[in-house]
Design a protein around this motif. Sequence first.
Motif, PDB file in Angstrom:
ATOM      1  N   LEU A   1      34.885  42.605  34.976  1.00  0.00           N
ATOM      2  CA  LEU A   1      33.961  41.729  33.243  1.00  0.00           C
ATOM      3  C   LEU A   1      32.949  40.879  33.533  1.00  0.00           C
ATOM      4  O   LEU A   1      31.863  41.608  33.288  1.00  0.00           O
ATOM      5  N   SER A   2      32.585  40.359  34.801  1.00  0.00           N
ATOM      6  CA  SER A   2      32.164  39.125  34.869  1.00  0.00           C
ATOM      7  C   SER A   2      31.026  39.433  35.629  1.00  0.00           C
ATOM      8  O   SER A   2      29.361  38.947  34.887  1.00  0.00           O
ATOM      9  N   ALA A   3      30.726  40.664  36.286  1.00  0.00           N
ATOM     10  CA  ALA A   3      29.868  41.054  37.116  1.00  0.00           C
ATOM     11  C   ALA A   3      28.678  41.727  36.139  1.00  0.00           C
ATOM     12  O   ALA A   3      27.404  41.956  36.261  1.00  0.00           O
ATOM     13  N   GLY A   4      29.244  41.760  34.759  1.00  0.00           N
ATOM     14  CA  GLY A   4      27.735  42.202  33.795  1.00  0.00           C
ATOM     15  C   GLY A   4      28.100  43.931  33.767  1.00  0.00           C
ATOM     16  O   GLY A   4      27.392  43.779  32.637  1.00  0.00           O
ATOM     17  N   VAL A   5      29.061  44.961  34.406  1.00  0.00           N
ATOM     18  CA  VAL A   5      28.870  45.980  34.354  1.00  0.00           C
ATOM     19  C   VAL A   5      28.854  46.785  32.697  1.00  0.00           C
ATOM     20  O   VAL A   5      28.383  47.678  32.645  1.00  0.00           O
ATOM     21  N   THR A   6      29.669  46.375  32.350  1.00  0.00           N
ATOM     22  CA  THR A   6      30.827  46.790  31.541  1.00  0.00           C
ATOM     23  C   THR A   6      30.197  46.467  29.753  1.00  0.00           C
ATOM     24  O   THR A   6      30.294  46.570  28.729  1.00  0.00           O
ATOM     25  N   ARG A   7      29.367  44.811  30.412  1.00  0.00           N
ATOM     26  CA  ARG A   7      28.902  44.364  29.030  1.00  0.00           C
ATOM     27  C   ARG A   7      27.885  44.982  27.317  1.00  0.00           C
ATOM     28  O   ARG A   7      27.385  45.533  27.998  1.00  0.00           O
ATOM     29  N   GLY A   8      28.949  45.193  26.771  1.00  0.00           N
ATOM     30  CA  GLY A   8      27.891  45.657  25.924  1.00  0.00           C
ATOM     31  C   GLY A   8      28.511  47.805  25.978  1.00  0.00           C
ATOM     32  O   GLY A   8      27.662  48.245  25.123  1.00  0.00           O
ATOM     33  N   THR A   9      28.737  47.741  27.035  1.00  0.00           N
ATOM     34  CA  THR A   9      28.934  49.659  27.431  1.00  0.00           C
ATOM     35  C   THR A   9      29.562  49.871  26.998  1.00  0.00           C
ATOM     36  O   THR A   9      30.515  51.365  27.244  1.00  0.00           O
TER      37      THR A   9
ATOM     38  N   HIS B   1      59.318  34.688  55.435  1.00  0.00           N
ATOM     39  CA  HIS B   1      58.756  34.864  53.676  1.00  0.00           C
ATOM     40  C   HIS B   1      57.512  34.775  54.301  1.00  0.00           C
ATOM     41  O   HIS B   1      56.383  35.425  55.110  1.00  0.00           O
ATOM     42  N   TYR B   2      57.285  33.892  53.588  1.00  0.00           N
ATOM     43  CA  TYR B   2      55.221  34.021  53.912  1.00  0.00           C
ATOM     44  C   TYR B   2      54.806  32.053  54.202  1.00  0.00           C
ATOM     45  O   TYR B   2      55.528  31.622  54.737  1.00  0.00           O
ATOM     46  N   SER B   3      53.212  32.183  54.529  1.00  0.00           N
ATOM     47  CA  SER B   3      53.039  31.308  55.250  1.00  0.00           C
ATOM     48  C   SER B   3      52.636  30.173  53.573  1.00  0.00           C
ATOM     49  O   SER B   3      51.796  29.559  53.611  1.00  0.00           O
ATOM     50  N   GLY B   4      52.842  30.204  52.778  1.00  0.00           N
ATOM     51  CA  GLY B   4      52.452  29.470  51.431  1.00  0.00           C
ATOM     52  C   GLY B   4      52.448  30.114  50.556  1.00  0.00           C
ATOM     53  O   GLY B   4      52.907  31.231  50.150  1.00  0.00           O
ATOM     54  N   ARG B   5      51.728  29.579  49.236  1.00  0.00           N
ATOM     55  CA  ARG B   5      52.122  30.278  47.874  1.00  0.00           C
ATOM     56  C   ARG B   5      51.144  31.359  48.149  1.00  0.00           C
ATOM     57  O   ARG B   5      50.095  31.072  47.782  1.00  0.00           O
ATOM     58  N   ILE B   6      52.313  32.325  47.461  1.00  0.00           N
ATOM     59  CA  ILE B   6      51.391  33.269  47.111  1.00  0.00           C
ATOM     60  C   ILE B   6      50.780  33.571  45.743  1.00  0.00           C
ATOM     61  O   ILE B   6      51.727  32.872  44.405  1.00  0.00           O
ATOM     62  N   ALA B   7      50.018  34.455  45.326  1.00  0.00           N
ATOM     63  CA  ALA B   7      50.223  35.130  43.139  1.00  0.00           C
ATOM     64  C   ALA B   7      50.876  36.035  43.828  1.00  0.00           C
ATOM     65  O   ALA B   7      51.017  37.397  44.116  1.00  0.00           O
ATOM     66  N   PRO B   8      50.969  36.594  41.886  1.00  0.00           N
ATOM     67  CA  PRO B   8      51.523  37.978  42.013  1.00  0.00           C
ATOM     68  C   PRO B   8      50.837  38.842  42.033  1.00  0.00           C
ATOM     69  O   PRO B   8      50.017  38.339  41.900  1.00  0.00           O
ATOM     70  N   GLY B   9      51.202  39.860  42.092  1.00  0.00           N
ATOM     71  CA  GLY B   9      49.834  41.012  42.495  1.00  0.00           C
ATOM     72  C   GLY B   9      50.017  40.935  40.808  1.00  0.00           C
ATOM     73  O   GLY B   9      48.351  41.782  40.529  1.00  0.00           O
ATOM     74  N   LEU B  10      50.151  40.861  39.792  1.00  0.00           N
ATOM     75  CA  LEU B  10      49.412  41.766  38.561  1.00  0.00           C
ATOM     76  C   LEU B  10      48.665  40.737  37.895  1.00  0.00           C
ATOM     77  O   LEU B  10      47.813  40.774  37.851  1.00  0.00           O
ATOM     78  N   LEU B  11      48.589  38.775  38.632  1.00  0.00           N
ATOM     79  CA  LEU B  11      47.963  38.193  39.097  1.00  0.00           C
ATOM     80  C   LEU B  11      46.367  38.600  39.435  1.00  0.00           C
ATOM     81  O   LEU B  11      45.218  38.272  39.094  1.00  0.00           O
ATOM     82  N   THR B  12      46.652  39.401  40.634  1.00  0.00           N
ATOM     83  CA  THR B  12      45.433  39.726  41.278  1.00  0.00           C
ATOM     84  C   THR B  12      44.640  40.469  41.199  1.00  0.00           C
ATOM     85  O   THR B  12      43.162  40.633  41.448  1.00  0.00           O
ATOM     86  N   LEU B  13      45.653  42.020  40.497  1.00  0.00           N
ATOM     87  CA  LEU B  13      44.840  42.343  39.870  1.00  0.00           C
ATOM     88  C   LEU B  13      43.921  42.317  38.241  1.00  0.00           C
ATOM     89  O   LEU B  13      42.780  43.040  38.110  1.00  0.00           O
ATOM     90  N   SER B  14      44.464  41.519  37.444  1.00  0.00           N
ATOM     91  CA  SER B  14      43.791  40.908  36.462  1.00  0.00           C
ATOM     92  C   SER B  14      42.619  39.698  37.086  1.00  0.00           C
ATOM     93  O   SER B  14      41.157  39.889  36.098  1.00  0.00           O
ATOM     94  N   LEU B  15      42.971  39.127  37.980  1.00  0.00           N
ATOM     95  CA  LEU B  15      41.518  38.689  38.474  1.00  0.00           C
ATOM     96  C   LEU B  15      40.698  39.697  39.162  1.00  0.00           C
ATOM     97  O   LEU B  15      39.075  39.156  38.676  1.00  0.00           O
ATOM     98  N   ALA B  16      40.837  40.410  39.567  1.00  0.00           N
ATOM     99  CA  ALA B  16      39.880  41.989  40.175  1.00  0.00           C
ATOM    100  C   ALA B  16      38.981  41.919  39.217  1.00  0.00           C
ATOM    101  O   ALA B  16      38.330  42.106  38.863  1.00  0.00           O
ATOM    102  N   GLU B  17      39.660  42.283  37.804  1.00  0.00           N
ATOM    103  CA  GLU B  17      39.373  42.888  36.718  1.00  0.00           C
ATOM    104  C   GLU B  17      38.544  42.134  36.153  1.00  0.00           C
ATOM    105  O   GLU B  17      37.510  42.334  35.727  1.00  0.00           O
ATOM    106  N   GLY B  18      39.044  40.955  35.850  1.00  0.00           N
ATOM    107  CA  GLY B  18      38.070  39.664  35.657  1.00  0.00           C
ATOM    108  C   GLY B  18      36.977  39.960  36.191  1.00  0.00           C
ATOM    109  O   GLY B  18      35.439  39.752  35.864  1.00  0.00           O
ATOM    110  N   LEU B  19      36.290  39.768  37.413  1.00  0.00           N
ATOM    111  CA  LEU B  19      35.712  39.861  38.434  1.00  0.00           C
ATOM    112  C   LEU B  19      34.542  41.361  37.994  1.00  0.00           C
ATOM    113  O   LEU B  19      33.011  40.200  37.940  1.00  0.00           O
TER     114      LEU B  19
END
Length: 157
Positions: free
Chosen positions: A72-80, A52-70
């Motif tokens: 947003l946290s970059a501020g690129v779309t803040r207010g725009t 299987h794997y070599s440890g605990r993995i994140a669901p793909g949708l969590l990875t996508l959500s965290l990527a989108e959170g990053l």
Amino acid sequence: MEPLYFEDYHEGQRIDTPRRTVTDYDISSFVNLCGFLTPTFIDLEYVNRPEHYSGRIAPGLLTLSLAEGLVLSAGVTRGTGLALLELTPTWKAPVYTGDTIQTQINFVSKRLTSRGDRGVVRTENVVVNSKGETVATYASARMIKSKTFGPTSGEEN
């Protein structure tokens, strides 16, 4: 980073977001909140088997959500940013507890809408881990304010 208006996006533009380390708490919270209660995400003995794997993995949708959170946290779309119109993900490799990820935002195209005070910006985003490996990619389309957004002069509010 300062927020970007529609006019600020240009050919060849790449923006790297801040980084984030994925924790066991992140995975546990997401899995329980969303009901991803399968051995792949909740049984450490199962995922540690060599086939299987070599440890605990994140669901793909969590990875996508965290990527989108990053993004947003970059501020690129803040207010725009007005709306997220499309996300088209492809997962390339698992993200494990302890992996640090970052999103690279690559400008693809833009078009002004018929209203003229906003436009659609398309990007290709690449999620990489701290080893420089691509773990996911996704196309996105966002509605972004132009610098002329809002009521024009002389128009009643």
